[in-house]
Design an enzyme around this catalytic site. Structure first.
Site, PDB file in Angstrom:
ATOM      1  N   GLU A 128      38.249  -1.727 -21.204  1.00 24.01           N
ATOM      2  CA  GLU A 128      39.703  -1.807 -20.956  1.00 24.01           C
ATOM      3  C   GLU A 128      40.013  -2.904 -19.950  1.00 24.01           C
ATOM      4  OE1 GLU A 128      39.398   2.304 -19.591  1.00 24.01           O
ATOM      5  OE2 GLU A 128      40.353   1.687 -17.724  1.00 24.01           O
ATOM      6  N   LYS A 130      41.033  -4.914 -16.637  1.00 19.52           N
ATOM      7  CA  LYS A 130      40.960  -4.720 -15.183  1.00 19.52           C
ATOM      8  C   LYS A 130      42.216  -5.359 -14.609  1.00 19.52           C
ATOM      9  CE  LYS A 130      38.074  -5.310 -11.119  1.00 19.52           C
ATOM     10  NZ  LYS A 130      39.183  -5.542 -10.241  1.00 19.52           N
ATOM     11  N   ASP A 132      44.995  -6.604 -11.934  1.00 20.59           N
ATOM     12  CA  ASP A 132      44.902  -7.230 -10.621  1.00 20.59           C
ATOM     13  C   ASP A 132      46.144  -6.897  -9.797  1.00 20.59           C
ATOM     14  OD1 ASP A 132      43.962  -8.720  -8.575  1.00 20.59           O
ATOM     15  OD2 ASP A 132      44.416 -10.664  -9.468  1.00 20.59           O
ATOM     16  N   TYR A 241      44.617   4.412 -15.318  1.00 19.62           N
ATOM     17  CA  TYR A 241      43.339   4.247 -15.991  1.00 19.62           C
ATOM     18  C   TYR A 241      42.268   5.272 -15.645  1.00 19.62           C
ATOM     19  CZ  TYR A 241      42.897   1.517 -11.665  1.00 19.62           C
ATOM     20  OH  TYR A 241      42.938   1.108 -10.379  1.00 19.62           O
ATOM     21  N   LYS A 329      34.174  -9.673 -14.215  1.00 20.52           N
ATOM     22  CA  LYS A 329      35.266 -10.511 -13.694  1.00 20.52           C
ATOM     23  C   LYS A 329      35.371 -11.806 -14.501  1.00 20.52           C
ATOM     24  CE  LYS A 329      36.546 -10.100  -9.552  1.00 20.52           C
ATOM     25  NZ  LYS A 329      37.591  -9.572  -8.743  1.00 20.52           N
ATOM     26  N   CYS A 423      49.860 -43.781   8.297  1.00 18.60           N
ATOM     27  CA  CYS A 423      50.701 -42.607   8.010  1.00 18.60           C
ATOM     28  C   CYS A 423      51.777 -42.977   6.988  1.00 18.60           C
ATOM     29  CB  CYS A 423      51.340 -42.102   9.302  1.00 18.60           C
ATOM     30  SG  CYS A 423      52.524 -40.777   9.005  1.00 18.60           S
ATOM     31  N   CYS A 426      55.372 -42.734   8.911  1.00 19.23           N
ATOM     32  CA  CYS A 426      55.822 -43.568  10.029  1.00 19.23           C
ATOM     33  C   CYS A 426      55.008 -44.844  10.172  1.00 19.23           C
ATOM     34  CB  CYS A 426      55.795 -42.771  11.335  1.00 19.23           C
ATOM     35  SG  CYS A 426      54.116 -42.444  11.897  1.00 19.23           S
ATOM     36  N   CYS A 441      47.902 -38.235  12.032  1.00 18.51           N
ATOM     37  CA  CYS A 441      48.823 -39.285  12.471  1.00 18.51           C
ATOM     38  C   CYS A 441      49.044 -39.035  13.968  1.00 18.51           C
ATOM     39  CB  CYS A 441      50.147 -39.185  11.718  1.00 18.51           C
ATOM     40  SG  CYS A 441      51.426 -40.165  12.533  1.00 18.51           S
ATOM     41  N   CYS A 447      57.037 -39.416  14.557  1.00 16.82           N
ATOM     42  CA  CYS A 447      56.760 -39.264  13.120  1.00 16.82           C
ATOM     43  C   CYS A 447      57.633 -38.109  12.587  1.00 16.82           C
ATOM     44  CB  CYS A 447      55.273 -38.986  12.927  1.00 16.82           C
ATOM     45  SG  CYS A 447      54.809 -38.783  11.203  1.00 16.82           S
TER      46      CYS A 447
HETATM   47  S1  IVH Z   1      38.349   2.538 -12.648  1.00 17.87           S
HETATM   48  C1  IVH Z   1      35.527   5.145 -10.151  1.00 17.87           C
HETATM   49  N1  IVH Z   1      39.736   0.984 -14.231  1.00 17.87           N
HETATM   50  O1  IVH Z   1      39.499  -2.345  -9.707  1.00 17.87           O
HETATM   51  C2  IVH Z   1      36.244   4.125 -10.944  1.00 17.87           C
HETATM   52  N2  IVH Z   1      39.638   0.407 -11.925  1.00 17.87           N
HETATM   53  O2  IVH Z   1      36.706  -2.274  -7.768  1.00 17.87           O
HETATM   54  C3  IVH Z   1      37.618   3.920 -10.526  1.00 17.87           C
HETATM   55  N3  IVH Z   1      40.966  -1.573 -11.360  1.00 17.87           N
HETATM   56  O3  IVH Z   1      39.779  -0.333  -6.913  1.00 17.87           O
HETATM   57  C4  IVH Z   1      38.238   2.647 -10.930  1.00 17.87           C
HETATM   58  N4  IVH Z   1      41.728  -1.982 -13.374  1.00 17.87           N
HETATM   59  O4  IVH Z   1      41.881  -0.748  -8.188  1.00 17.87           O
HETATM   60  C5  IVH Z   1      39.311   1.189 -12.967  1.00 17.87           C
HETATM   61  N5  IVH Z   1      40.955  -0.251 -15.761  1.00 17.87           N
HETATM   62  C6  IVH Z   1      40.547  -0.049 -14.515  1.00 17.87           C
HETATM   63  C7  IVH Z   1      40.933  -0.894 -13.451  1.00 17.87           C
HETATM   64  C8  IVH Z   1      40.448  -0.640 -12.166  1.00 17.87           C
HETATM   65  C9  IVH Z   1      41.748  -2.377 -12.107  1.00 17.87           C
HETATM   66  C10 IVH Z   1      40.747  -1.779  -9.906  1.00 17.87           C
HETATM   67  C11 IVH Z   1      40.810  -0.550  -9.064  1.00 17.87           C
HETATM   68  C12 IVH Z   1      39.534  -0.526  -8.271  1.00 17.87           C
HETATM   69  C13 IVH Z   1      38.949  -1.885  -8.512  1.00 17.87           C
HETATM   70  C14 IVH Z   1      37.465  -1.781  -8.757  1.00 17.87           C
END
Ligand code: IVH
Length: 685
Positions: A128, A130, A132, A241, A329, A423, A426, A441, A447
């Site tokens: 799934e 991740k 941000d 999630y 990542k 610069c 000036c 500078c 300036c």
């Molecule tokens: S599961 C025990 N699922 O990523 C597992 N985390 O370092 C709990 N995050 O602090 C996390 N998307 O804030 C999970 N689909 C996802 C996520 C997710 C983002 C973040 C979460 C966590 C960090 C993992």
């Protein structure tokens, strides 16, 4: 009908046979359904106008029948202006983080480790997004949101329930008829969608406020806002999630549980997929690495989780993270575009930064046409030629950076970029101090960007905080010869500011009032505002408290300055150098004669002691008698230093309730004493 409060809004509905309580309940249900259609399903079934009408009617009814008030009513989603402080709350289950992987090999290693751990048993991996943003833990009891807590340090976080109630995609009440457990926690990520982020930064740019570097920072700043109305206006979103709680069936699976959560009204991770082989996992990663650009929110990777909860339990946890899950990542997004020109920016300290000007290119959600080149060494290493195709990357900063050149695409005859000698503003010959990467500078008194930069710093929020002035007005006044240094601000009159333009009287009055209001700004901020090189907000506080007056600070030697905890040679020399310059001394004299605070206030002097001088103190836990911020101030008032993390240098830990186990362990292993709230207050008596 709306706003009709002379009679009961209930009485305006003559044909209505429901009681007010029933009508309120029905409206709440309908509005929550429309919220869900709009913010979770993206499929509204009524117009905004109709929605607003219903909402106003409910507001009227709630005002008239306060006995039916409910913090989870849809009317509460608009937030309030009441100031709030966030209570620290211990998590029922710690909020762990995930181990990271960065390449295919590491993903394969994870898969093999799981296979080994499950001793040949079949398993599925749920892949799934991740997200941000910032993680949040929501608790529901009997289908109602009762608490929302930030991750904090994983053991305890801040209670931000009021702010979270304003996020439209988070259900305040779960959908009726769905089979949710009596009590559970659901975790996920709070995000600011790209569109809200861009809108917010545009507005901030107009008001000349500092921009947010990325949606994550914007979401985090917003969620910690003191006013839930601000949160309501910023358009946050949330994806969930992870479901947990004692009543979650122990033989269920992650995928199945999240599908259930979706049916209760939550917005869950997009594109969830159950994978049987590592090849399927890798194909999923590959697909979303490109496709994620079309998502409305920022993602920085893929999370892989063993699907069966029984198998998750079997694999268990390491000290920091689950063995049954991992994050992959994505590589920082990179774009390739043409370099057209290198220009140079001069900051308030005279430092010259080279900037690449390029053909506009789409990168990580925004269009980029300028990127930092940092300094002459970085530029030389890149071996830049005008017309080169360059690679640009976006890290966590607003300004992207040039990370390389595609030399295969270099056309013959292109000209190599040479760092400038004079610069650009000036014309003064640039200098480079030994051991420093930047060019400067040296013409600080004439300036223009240096002069304007010092004034902009002086008026900025953490310094004098004159919010009726901004960079554009400073530029205007400077161009018109009204200001040359910060002391000139105090000579400005309405007539000067308006000039021939009489429409400006109102804003001119605000500027004059804003300048006048700085006479009450505490001494330590004056020390910060005068702009001594290397003296940031914290150092300014330290030296102001130590020397107590501008007079004493001005006469301090390098050695005396270095006696202040946190002040090293570089800062000490910079302070002495600042006051040795007659131009600076003159400005400080002028500011003093205008009436600015040139010493600590009576109050600060009265409360100040040296009882904690030289002590480095870590604050941890929840306190009964004062807040954490108050303890921070008390430590500083008594000459001590509040530090964030425990080390051998820490004198002691001021510990309240629920101190985190990892901190406790570290303190014990380093032999750092732990002092209770009562013991600490007794020390100061
Ligand atoms: S599961 C025990 N699922 O990523 C597992 N985390 O370092 C709990 N995050 O602090 C996390 N998307 O804030 C999970 N689909 C996802 C996520 C997710 C983002 C973040 C979460 C966590 C960090 C993992």
């Amino acid at each position: 009908m709306c706003g009709c409060l002379v009679t009961s809004p209930y009485e305006t509905h003559h044909l209505n046979i429901m009681t007010p309580k029933e009508e309120i309940e029905q409206l709440r249900k309908e509005l929550e359904q429309h919220n869900y259609n709009y913010y979770v399903l993206n499929q509204p079934t009524i117009s905004d106008f109709e929605f607003d009408q219903m909402m106003h009617h409910l507001e009227d009814l709630e005002l008239f029948y306060p006995q039916y008030a409910d913090p989870n009513s849809p009317t509460q989603r608009v937030g309030s202006d009441l100031n709030q402080s966030f209570k620290a709350v211990a998590h029922k289950y710690p909020m762990l983080s995930l181990a990271n992987t960065y390449n295919e090999g590491e993903v394969r290693d994870f898969y093999e480790r799981v296979k080994e751990g499950l001793e040949g048993e079949d398993f599925e991996i749920c892949a799934e997004m991740k997200y941000d943003g910032l993680s949040i833990s929501l608790t529901y009891v009997d289908g109602e949101l009762v608490q929302a807590v930030t991750r904090g340090d994983g053991v305890k976080g801040d209670d931000v329930t009021n702010n979270v109630r304003t996020i439209r995609s988070i259900p305040l009440k779960l959908r009726e008829g769905s089979d949710y457990p009596h009590e559970f926690e659901i975790r996920g990520e709070i995000l600011m969608p790209w569109t809200s982020f861009e809108k917010l930064n545009e507005e901030r740019a107009k008001r000349e406020e500092q921009l947010f570097a990325n949606p994550r920072n914007a979401a985090s700043g917003t969620l910690k806002s003191q006013s839930s109305r601000v949160v309501a206006e910023r358009g946050l979103d949330a994806y969930l999630y992870y479901l947990l709680g004692d009543e979650i069936p122990s033989d269920s699976s992650h995928y199945e549980n999240l599908q259930k959560a979706a049916s209760w009204g939550f917005k869950i991770s997009q594109g969830m997929k159950k994978c049987k082989t590592v090849e399927e996992v890798l194909a999923y990663i590959d697909y979303w690495d490109k496709e994620r650009k079309n998502l409305p929110v920022a993602t920085d990777g893929i999370v892989l989780k063993v699907n069966s909860l029984r198998q998750q339990r079997h694999l268990g946890y390491t000290a920091k993270s689950p063995r049954w899950a991992i994050a992959y990542k994505f590589k920082a997004e990179r774009a390739c575009t043409r370099l057209n020109e290198v220009t140079y920016q001069v900051g308030r300290t005279g430092a010259v930064t080279p900037v690449a000007n390029m053909d506009p290119v789409q990168l990580a959600g925004t269009v980029v046409k300028r990127a930092s080149l940092h300094n002459a060494d970085v530029m030389e290493e890149l071996d830049l030629h005008i017309g080169d195709m360059v690679y640009v990357e976006k890290g966590g900063e607003i300004i992207p950076k040039v990370v390389g050149v595609d030399k295969d695409q270099r056309q013959p005859g292109l000209q190599k970029v040479q760092f400038i000698k004079a610069c650009p503003e000036c014309g003064a010959e640039l200098v480079r101090f030994e051991g420093e990467a930047a060019h400067y500078c040296p013409n600080d008194s004439a300036c223009p960007p240096q002069i304007k930069g010092r004034i902009e710093h002086f008026i900025s929020r953490k310094a004098m905080n004159i919010d009726s002035l901004g960079p554009e007005t400073v530029d205007d006044y400077y161009q018109r010869g009204l200001i040359h240094d910060v002391s000139d601000l105090y000579k400005l009159t309405i007539a000067d500011i308006c000039g021939v333009n009489k429409n400006r009287v109102k804003s001119a009055q605000k500027v004059v009032d804003g300048v006048k209001s700085t006479l009450g700004v505490p001494f330590e901020r004056v020390v910060f505002a005068i702009g001594i090189r290397f003296v940031g907000e914290t150092t300014a506080k330290l030296i102001a408290r130590h020397f107590k007056s501008m007079e004493a600070l001005r006469n301090a030697t390098v050695e005396e300055l270095m006696e202040v905890d946190g002040v090293g040679q570089v800062i000490a020399e910079s302070v002495v150098k600042y006051f040795q310059d007659p131009k600076n001394a003159e400005i400080v004299d002028k500011l003093a004669s205008e009436g600015l605070q040139m010493q600590l206030s009576e109050e600060q002097l009265a409360g100040q002691t040296d009882k904690l001088a030289g002590k480095s103190i870590v604050i941890s836990g929840v306190f009964q008698q004062h807040s954490r911020d108050e303890y921070k101030a008390i430590i500083e008032q008594n000459g001590g230093k509040n530090v964030g993390s425990i080390s051998k240098q820490t004198t002691f830990i001021l510990a309240g309730d629920n101190m985190g186990p990892s901190k406790l362990e570290k303190a014990q292993s380093l032999g750092v004493p732990i002092v209770s709230e009562e013991e600490f207050l007794a020390m100061l008596e």
